[in-house]
Design a protein around this motif. Structure first.
Motif, mmCIF file in Angstrom:
data_model
loop_
_atom_site.group_PDB
_atom_site.id
_atom_site.type_symbol
_atom_site.label_atom_id
_atom_site.label_comp_id
_atom_site.label_asym_id
_atom_site.label_seq_id
_atom_site.Cartn_x
_atom_site.Cartn_y
_atom_site.Cartn_z
ATOM 1 N N ALA A 85 0.830 -1.206 0.000
ATOM 2 C CA ALA A 85 0.000 0.000 0.000
ATOM 3 C C ALA A 85 0.861 1.250 0.000
ATOM 4 O O ALA A 85 0.545 2.249 -0.665
ATOM 5 N N ARG A 86 1.957 1.227 0.751
ATOM 6 C CA ARG A 86 2.839 2.401 0.784
ATOM 7 C C ARG A 86 3.488 2.637 -0.581
ATOM 8 O O ARG A 86 3.694 3.774 -1.006
ATOM 9 N N VAL A 87 3.803 1.535 -1.260
ATOM 10 C CA VAL A 87 4.370 1.676 -2.611
ATOM 11 C C VAL A 87 3.327 2.305 -3.545
ATOM 12 O O VAL A 87 3.639 3.210 -4.341
ATOM 13 N N SER A 88 2.061 1.829 -3.452
ATOM 14 C CA SER A 88 1.003 2.338 -4.349
ATOM 15 C C SER A 88 0.668 3.797 -4.086
ATOM 16 O O SER A 88 0.095 4.478 -4.945
ATOM 17 N N LYS A 89 1.009 4.301 -2.927
ATOM 18 C CA LYS A 89 0.764 5.713 -2.591
ATOM 19 C C LYS A 89 1.831 6.622 -3.191
ATOM 20 O O LYS A 89 1.719 7.839 -3.128
ATOM 21 N N VAL A 109 11.797 -9.528 -3.096
ATOM 22 C CA VAL A 109 10.640 -8.849 -3.690
ATOM 23 C C VAL A 109 11.031 -7.438 -4.121
ATOM 24 O O VAL A 109 11.627 -6.693 -3.353
ATOM 25 N N THR A 110 10.658 -7.117 -5.373
ATOM 26 C CA THR A 110 10.823 -5.743 -5.870
ATOM 27 C C THR A 110 9.423 -5.215 -6.226
ATOM 28 O O THR A 110 8.692 -5.867 -6.984
ATOM 29 N N ALA A 111 9.062 -4.068 -5.673
ATOM 30 C CA ALA A 111 7.712 -3.515 -5.907
ATOM 31 C C ALA A 111 7.808 -2.062 -6.345
ATOM 32 O O ALA A 111 8.661 -1.309 -5.851
ATOM 33 N N TYR A 112 6.947 -1.684 -7.281
ATOM 34 C CA TYR A 112 6.913 -0.302 -7.773
ATOM 35 C C TYR A 112 5.482 0.017 -8.197
ATOM 36 O O TYR A 112 4.627 -0.868 -8.328
ATOM 37 N N SER A 113 5.190 1.284 -8.430
ATOM 38 C CA SER A 113 3.819 1.715 -8.779
ATOM 39 C C SER A 113 3.858 2.613 -10.014
ATOM 40 O O SER A 113 4.718 3.510 -10.111
ATOM 41 N N ASP A 114 2.920 2.339 -10.964
ATOM 42 C CA ASP A 114 2.849 3.185 -12.163
ATOM 43 C C ASP A 114 1.740 4.236 -12.050
ATOM 44 O O ASP A 114 1.696 5.198 -12.804
ATOM 45 N N GLU A 115 0.811 4.015 -11.131
ATOM 46 C CA GLU A 115 -0.226 5.013 -10.875
ATOM 47 C C GLU A 115 -0.763 4.784 -9.465
ATOM 48 O O GLU A 115 -0.693 3.672 -8.926
ATOM 49 N N PRO A 116 -1.302 5.816 -8.835
ATOM 50 C CA PRO A 116 -1.775 5.701 -7.454
ATOM 51 C C PRO A 116 -2.815 4.595 -7.306
ATOM 52 O O PRO A 116 -3.694 4.417 -8.141
ATOM 53 N N GLY A 117 -2.663 3.821 -6.235
ATOM 54 C CA GLY A 117 -3.608 2.754 -5.943
ATOM 55 C C GLY A 117 -3.260 1.439 -6.590
ATOM 56 O O GLY A 117 -3.933 0.439 -6.337
ATOM 57 N N TYR A 118 -2.232 1.392 -7.397
ATOM 58 C CA TYR A 118 -1.829 0.181 -8.090
ATOM 59 C C TYR A 118 -0.321 -0.068 -7.858
ATOM 60 O O TYR A 118 0.463 0.881 -7.667
ATOM 61 N N PHE A 119 0.043 -1.323 -7.945
ATOM 62 C CA PHE A 119 1.480 -1.655 -7.807
ATOM 63 C C PHE A 119 1.774 -2.934 -8.571
ATOM 64 O O PHE A 119 0.882 -3.757 -8.811
ATOM 65 N N ALA A 120 3.009 -3.064 -8.936
ATOM 66 C CA ALA A 120 3.516 -4.281 -9.580
ATOM 67 C C ALA A 120 4.612 -4.862 -8.678
ATOM 68 O O ALA A 120 5.401 -4.109 -8.089
#
Length: 492
Positions: A85-89, A109-120
Motif C-alpha cells: 500500500a505504501r508503494v502504491s501511494k 521482492v521488488t515492488a513499484y507503482s505506475d499510478e496511485p492505488g496500483y502496484f507491480a
C-alpha cells in the motif's frame, strides 16, 4: 490509427516479456475499507512464473483478493498489504527479502507503482541461496567460536608482509589492519621477526612453523603456521594461523623446573650419603647455597633447638652476595624475645609471609627485627619428629632485595630439602652420641687397665662376641713373658 497500432505492438512486447520472465510477476490494486485504510489487494495480472512459484493457476488468481487466496496473511508477522500500500501511494520503489509462510519459501521482492492505488511486484525465489548463506554464516560463527575458544587468529599477507586480511578475533585486539605490515601490526616492529617463517615458506612453497611471542597480549606464546598459496592471478600469498600454546609452554617450563629440582635434590641427598659425619656441616652449607640460588632467595638459614630446649639458634647460614648475615635477636630467639615467631614455628607446618608489613599486631617485635635486617619476605619449614611431638628446628629462606611469594609447589619442593637437611642433622646427632659413648667406654676401659696394672693379680678377658682377648701385664709376667712376647690375640 498509427498510435493504436503502436500501443498494440508495445502491449504485445510487454506480454511477451512477462511470459518469459523467470521471476514471478503480479499486478494488483490496493483496496481500502470504509474509512479509506488499505485493507486488501486485488490481483489484476500474473505471469506463468507466478503460477509455478506460488502454485496457483491464473484463472484462480485474477480478480481475487489476496486474503481469499491466503486467508492468514493478515496474521503474518510481516505486513504484506501495508508494505505494498505504501508503494502504491507513491512512497517509491522498494526491494526486500522475506519468508512467505503459505509457500514455505523465501523471496526477494521488488515492488513499484505506475499510478496511485496500483502496484507491480516481482518475486524471486532465493530459498536455496538463503540456506547456503545461512549455512555459511553458521559455519563462520562456529569457526569464530573455535578461534576465540582456542585463541587462534588467522591473517593473510603478501610476499612483502603487507596484511591483506585479518580475522575479527585479531581485530578486536589489534584494531583494523589498515594495510600495515604484519610485524608492525602484531609487534610494533620495524622489520620482520628473527625467526619468521615467511621467507622460507616462499622459498620452499611448504608450510613453515615457528614460535612467536605477542607482547601486546601479555607475552602470550603462539605457534605460527605459515601456509603459502597462489591467488586467482597466480600471485603467491601466505596464510598465517597463530594457535595459542601458552599453557603447553608453561607445562614444559614446569616439567623442566621439576627435572632441575629433582637433579638438585638428588645431588644434595647424594652428597649427604657420601659425606662422613665430619663433613655434614659442610654439606648443609652447600645445600643452603644451592637451594637458595635455585629458588632465588637471598638467605638460607638452619635453626636448631638449643640444648636446654628454651631457644632456637642459627647453626648454618648462607647469604647471597652483598646480603648481611643475621644479627641480634634473629640469630637466637626464644619464647620471650620473639613470641609470635616461636608460636608459628611450633605449629609444624610450613608458612610464609610475603610482605613483612602484613604481620599481625602481636608480631610487632618480629616486624622490628625483620625490618632492621632488611627482610621483606620469608618462608619457614619446621623440622619435627616423626611423632610430631615437638619441633627440633627449622629451615628458613628470606628475601631482602625484593618482596617474594612462594607457590604451593615451591613450598612442597623446599620441604623435601628441609627433610633432607633434617635427616642429615639427625644422623650427625646420632653419630655424635655414638662417638661420645665410644669415647666414654674407652675411657672406662683405660681406667680399668690402669687399675689392673697396679695390682699383682693376673687378668685374662675374652670377648666372645667380638672374639678379642686381653692379657694383663701381671698375667704375662706370671707365665714368664715379656709385654711384646704375648700379644692380645686368640692364637696366643
Amino acid at each position: 490509427m498509427l498510435l493504436e497500432e503502436l500501443l498494440i505492438v508495445e502491449k504485445g512486447k510487454y506480454r511477451l516479456l512477462l511470459k518469459h520472465l523467470p521471476d514471478a510477476f503480479a499486478y494488483c490494486q490496493i483496496l481500502v475499507d470504509s474509512v479509506g485504510k488499505p485493507d486488501n489487494c486485488l490481483f489484476l495480472e500474473i505471469n506463468p512464473a507466478f503460477e509455478t512459484l506460488l502454485g496457483l493457476q491464473k484463472d484462480r488468481v485474477l480478480g481475487r483478493k489476496i486474503t481469499e487466496l491466503y486467508p492468514g496473511i493478515k496474521d503474518s508477522t510481516f505486513d504484506w498489504i501495508g508494505t505494498f500500500a505504501r508503494v502504491s501511494k507513491g512512497d517509491g520503489n522498494i526491494r526486500f527479502e522475506q519468508f512467505f509462510g503459505p509457500t514455505g519459501r523465501r523471496y526477494e521482492v521488488t515492488a513499484y507503482s505506475d499510478e496511485p492505488g496500483y502496484f507491480a511486484a516481482v518475486f524471486r525465489d532465493i530459498t536455496a541461496q538463503y540456506k547456503v548463506l545461512k549455512n555459511n554464516e553458521e559455519t563462520a560463527q562456529r569457526l569464530e567460536h573455535i578461534l576465540r575458544a582456542t585463541k587462534t587468529g588467522i591473517d593473510i599477507i603478501d610476499k612483502n608482509f603487507n596484511l591483506l586480511f585479518v580475522d575479527n578475533y585479531w581485530q578486536t585486539i589489534y584494531g583494523p589492519p589498515g594495510g600495515r605490515k604484519c610485524y608492525e601490526y602484531f609487534k610494533d616492529r620495524r622489520e620482520p621477526c628473527e625467526n619468521c617463517g615467511v621467507p622460507r615458506a616462499l622459498e620452499t612453497k611448504r608450510i613453515m612453523v615457528s614460535e612467536q611471542i605477542l607482547p601486546k597480549e601479555g607475552n602470550r606464546v603462539v605457534a605460527c603456521q605459515v601456509v603459502p598459496f597462489q591467488n586467482k592471478e597466480g600471485e603467491w600469498q601466505l596464510a598465517e594461523f597463530k594457535t595459542d600454546i601458552t599453557q603447553r609452554k608453561l607445562l614444559e617450563e614446569k616439567l623442566k623446573y621439576q627435572l632441575q629440582f629433582e637433579k638438585l635434590v638428588s645431588g644434595i641427598s647424594g652428597s649427604f650419603v657420601a659425606a662422613g659425619a665430619g663433613k655434614i656441616d659442610e654439606m648443609i652449607d652447600l645445600s643452603l647455597r644451592q637451594a637458595g640460588k635455585f629458588f632465588e632467595a637471598d638467605r638460607g638459614v638452619v635453626f636448631q633447638l638449643s640444648p636446654n630446649g628454651e631457644a632456637m639458634e642459627s647453626t648454618h647460614e648462607w647469604c647471597y652476595e652483598g646480603i648481611k648475615p643475621l644479627e641480634n635477636y634473629l640469630k637466637r630467639f626464644s619464647r620471650g624475645s620473639l613470641s609470635w615467631l616461636h608460636r608459628q614455628v611450633q605449629k609444624t607446618t610450613p608458612f610464609y609471609i610475603e610482605e613483612i608489613e602484613r604481620l599481625p599486631e602481636e608480631a610487632q617485635a618480629e616486624k622490628g627485627a625483620f625490618g632492621r635486617q632488611g627482610i621483606k619476605s620469608f618462608l619457614i619449614l619446621p623440622f619435627f619428629t616423626k611423632s610430631g611431638a615437638f619441633v627440633s628446628g627449622f629451615l628458613a629462606f628470606d628475601s631482602v632485595r625484593e618482596k617474594k611469594s612462594w607457590t604451593g609447589e615451591q613450598v612442597e619442593l623446599l620441604s623435601i630439602v628441609a627433610d633432607t637437611i633434617h635427616g642429615a642433622l639427625a644422623r650427625q646427632q646420632l653419630e655424635g652420641q655414638r662417638l661420645r659413648a665410644l669415647k666414654a667406654l674407652e675411657h672406662e676401659r683405660k681406667v680399668f687397665e690402669d687399675v689392673l696394672e697396679l695390682t699383682l693379680s693376673g687378668y685374662w678377658d675374652w670377648d666372645l662376641k667380638n672374639n678379642t682377648q686381653y692379657f694383663s701385664p701381671a698375667l704375662k709376667k706370671m707365665f714368664g713373658y715379656e709385654e711384646d712376647e704375648l700379644p692380645n690375640s686368640q692364637e696366643s
